[in-house]
Motif scaffolding. Structure first.
Motif, PDB file in Angstrom:
ATOM      1  N   VAL A  45       0.812  -1.213   0.000  1.00 19.66           N
ATOM      2  CA  VAL A  45       0.000   0.000   0.000  1.00 19.66           C
ATOM      3  C   VAL A  45       0.849   1.268   0.000  1.00 19.66           C
ATOM      4  O   VAL A  45       0.356   2.363  -0.282  1.00 19.66           O
ATOM      5  N   THR A  57      -3.170   3.894  -4.478  1.00 21.71           N
ATOM      6  CA  THR A  57      -2.149   3.071  -3.858  1.00 21.71           C
ATOM      7  C   THR A  57      -2.418   1.611  -4.204  1.00 21.71           C
ATOM      8  O   THR A  57      -3.557   1.217  -4.443  1.00 21.71           O
ATOM      9  N   ASN A  60      -4.967  -2.581  -2.622  1.00 22.42           N
ATOM     10  CA  ASN A  60      -6.432  -2.677  -2.568  1.00 22.42           C
ATOM     11  C   ASN A  60      -6.934  -4.080  -2.901  1.00 22.42           C
ATOM     12  O   ASN A  60      -7.873  -4.591  -2.267  1.00 22.42           O
ATOM     13  N   SER A 205      -9.673   4.027  -4.473  1.00 24.71           N
ATOM     14  CA  SER A 205      -9.670   2.781  -3.708  1.00 24.71           C
ATOM     15  C   SER A 205     -11.070   2.189  -3.640  1.00 24.71           C
ATOM     16  O   SER A 205     -11.245   0.972  -3.803  1.00 24.71           O
TER      17      SER A 205
END
Length: 232
Positions: A45, A57, A60, A205
């Motif tokens: 992450v 990032t 996920n 995300s």
């Protein structure tokens, strides 16, 4: 499109890996997968990429795979076993935090080349792991609880405990992933990234989590179909 392709491949491999682990090793395999995925996701992450026109990032899909694991455990074995996977993930994260931070206490040899990179990587790890511990415990426990609330509702409403798996799966995961996304992004990255980037991380995300939540439903149906051949 390289990043997008890699994310899609990762989704296929990880979700397929969950199913293969279940088929080969049963509950024990899912517990192991969950512990490994939780630790590795907290490292992954820290990597920021551009994909699907958004800043995001990594980690996920790995996090999503842990929700898939708890939903499969809930569906096949019950709430107690799903919560055990959550507790194991928390324990694994605590243990990894202690071990990784102990590495930084050593005085490296003059010929060492790894310590600068280790310090750069793991200096910020405590904040990320502590944020993950808190949010993981909250979101996963909530997911397990909500999964069984949906199950109770559909059973009472339609008179069948087998039907509407997709409702309890998506109804629990989509809500718990929203809680996970917002709380984790704020706790882990507030002050690290500008507000605009932080908002982009939250939105991207959750978009990923919506897609993974819908994609994991066929996997849970497949898991229920092979239940008779799963090791104890």
């Amino acid at each position: 499109m390289k990043n997008e392709l890699l994310l899609i491949i990762s989704l296929i491999i990880l979700f397929g890996g969950v199913l293969a682990t279940l088929r080969l090793f049963g509950r024990a395999g899912l517990y192991t997968f969950s512990a490994i995925a939780t630790v590795v996701a907290n490292i992954e992450v820290m990597i920021m990429v551009d994909a699907f026109g958004m800043e995001m990032t990594l980690g996920n899909i790995l996090f999503a795979s842990t929700f898939l694991v708890t939903d499969i455990l809930s569906e096949l074995y019950g709430k107690k076993y799903a919560q055990k996977a959550v507790n194991l993930g928390i324990f694994s994260s605590v243990l990894f935090l202690l071990i990784s931070q102990s590495w930084l206490l050593y005085i490296p040899n003059s010929s060492d080349w790894a310590m600068p990179s280790m310090r750069a990587l793991f200096t910020n790890t405590p904040r990320i792991l502590l944020a993950s511990l808190i949010v993981y415990a909250l979101a996963q426990t909530f997911d397990v609880w909500l999964y069984h609330k949906w199950w109770d509702f559909t059973t009472k409403r339609f008179g069948s405990s087998e039907r509407f798996l997709w409702v309890r799966n998506n109804g629990s995961t989509l809500v718990s992933q929203l809680v996970n996304t917002v709380l984790y992004s704020v706790f882990a990255f507030a002050g690290t990234y500008p507000p605009g980037t932080l908002l982009s991380i939250i939105l991207s995300s959750y978009v990923i989590f919506i897609f993974t939540s819908l994609a994991d439903t066929p996997v849970i149906y497949a898991a229920r179909r092979i239940k008779g051949s799963i090791p104890d």
